[in-house]
Design an enzyme around this catalytic site. Structure first.
Site, PDB file in Angstrom:
ATOM      1  N   ASP A 188      -3.537   0.040   3.758  1.00 31.07           N
ATOM      2  CA  ASP A 188      -2.656  -0.992   3.211  1.00 31.07           C
ATOM      3  C   ASP A 188      -3.021  -2.319   3.857  1.00 31.07           C
ATOM      4  O   ASP A 188      -2.993  -2.446   5.086  1.00 31.07           O
ATOM      5  CB  ASP A 188      -1.192  -0.648   3.489  1.00 31.07           C
ATOM      6  N   GLU A 272      -6.205  -1.042  -2.270  1.00 34.08           N
ATOM      7  CA  GLU A 272      -5.705  -1.719  -3.470  1.00 34.08           C
ATOM      8  C   GLU A 272      -6.737  -2.744  -3.929  1.00 34.08           C
ATOM      9  O   GLU A 272      -7.405  -3.366  -3.105  1.00 34.08           O
ATOM     10  CB  GLU A 272      -4.378  -2.412  -3.174  1.00 34.08           C
ATOM     11  N   ASP A 352       4.641  -0.494   6.154  1.00 31.24           N
ATOM     12  CA  ASP A 352       3.187  -0.557   5.950  1.00 31.24           C
ATOM     13  C   ASP A 352       2.561   0.837   5.970  1.00 31.24           C
ATOM     14  O   ASP A 352       1.645   1.121   5.192  1.00 31.24           O
ATOM     15  CB  ASP A 352       2.536  -1.444   7.013  1.00 31.24           C
TER      16      ASP A 352
END
Length: 370
Positions: A188, A272, A352
């Protein structure tokens, strides 16, 4: 066997005479590129309403200018040919809608040129490299290039502080076998420390830019007080550039080591698909983004994983990883000031770490459906 490419970057130590030729080549490449671009731009403005006619236009080549500008013959002709290839690439990208119209090159931007291997004109020897027009240039080759690798081209560049580097592009044959995916990790993105992984570990990224901010500001103030273009101004400009280069080198070194560590440990890494430029503009990250090399880090991960037959999986940037419970899959609103994810299913976890676990789960789902 499939052909693979790998680049090696080394520091060059040219003599004064070689430095003069290198800088002259930078100027000639920039001159030819801008000349060709000016003609293309004029033709585009004239025929932009007639795309078919525009496609049939024969574009100028470096040879066109050599009769008018004799000094162009004094530099490596392959460097000028590569300037044309670079412009062709930029022009095609514009017409495909992948980029803006090419811009003119400036002296203030990165100075570089590329040359190719033709009939043994480029050779690595003991502590030196043979290059067109330059002959033998001293090189700090801190690591060996395998003998089975073939040199294809070389790009010479100069930093703002006046240091010279060469990037040697090689080609080799290797059959990369896809590795069985057993160990997977989710990352992340974290503005404060690069990333938090799905095992709860943080990258602990040192804030190199912020550490040097006061020194950089001090050196920039000194520069602003000097007369632009003077000898003292140029000396101070180099001091500022050296501080900036030190920060960039520290960042790059850290990202290389951290990416290597991850690639060695895991078979697949899930992240991501973030648009950092858009995020910076929308969220006003400013200096925090200047001190974070996420884009460089992900590019390092990509090529290092590929070399080992491993995978980098990118999940959709709109996937609500921060809002989704990694345990039950429920979603809820998560303002940035809330640092702990508490779910009705009983999960109580750092936000997170929860996001990294959610990213990992979504990545595993994508891998299973691939």
């Amino acid at each position: 066997m499939a052909k693979q490419n790998k680049a090696y970057k080394f520091r060059l130590y040219p003599t004064d005479e070689q430095t003069f030729i290198i800088r002259k080549t930078f100027g000639c490449v920039r001159f030819v590129y801008n000349k060709m671009l000016a003609e293309r731009k004029a033709m585009y403005e004239l025929l932009k309403e007639n795309k078919e006619a525009l496609k049939k236009v024969k574009h100028p080549t470096p040879a066109k200018y050599k009769s008018e500008f004799e000094w162009l013959k004094e530099v490596d002709s392959l460097s000028l040919a590569n300037a044309q290839l670079n412009l062709d690439k930029a022009y095609k990208a514009f017409f495909k809608g992948n980029a803006k119209f090419p811009k003119f090159k400036s002296k203030r931007h990165k100075q570089s040129y590329t040359t190719n291997v033709v009939n043994g004109n480029i050779q690595l020897l003991d502590g030196h490299i043979k290059l067109p027009k330059l002959k033998m240039v001293k090189i700090n080759q801190h690591r060996a290039i395998p003998s089975e690798y073939t040199i294809k081209s070389c790009t010479l560049s100069m930093t703002a502080s006046g240091k010279y580097y060469i990037s040697i592009l090689t080609e080799y044959e290797k059959e990369i076998e896809s590795k069985k995916i057993e160990n997977v990790v989710g990352l992340d993105f974290a503005m404060d420390g690069l990333f938090v992984d799905s095992e709860g570990k943080k990258a602990n990224y040192p804030k190199f830019y912020r550490q040097m901010l006061s020194k950089l500001a001090s050196e920039q103030r000194k520069l602003s007080r000097k007369k632009k273009g003077s000898s003292n101004w140029n000396k101070q400009r180099i001091r500022v550039a050296k501080v900036q280069e030190k920060v960039a080198n520290q960042r790059k070194n850290f990202l290389h080591h951290k990416s290597k560590e991850l690639v060695t440990t895991y078979d697949a890494i899930i992240i991501e698909d973030l648009d950092m430029k858009a995020m910076s503009q929308a969220l006003n990250f400013g200096k925090s983004l200047s001190d974070n090399g996420w884009g460089m880090f992900t590019s390092f991960l990509k090529y290092k994983l590929h070399e080992q037959g491993k995978q980098l999986v990118k999940i959709d940037k709109w996937y609500p990883s921060s809002k989704t419970c990694s345990s039950c899959g429920q979603t809820q609103s998560m303002p940035m000031n809330i640092r702990v994810y508490a779910c009705s299913c009983g999960l109580h976890l750092d936000r997170d770490v929860n996001a990294a676990l959610t990213i990992k789960k979504e990545g595993i789902r994508l891998l299973a459906n691939a």
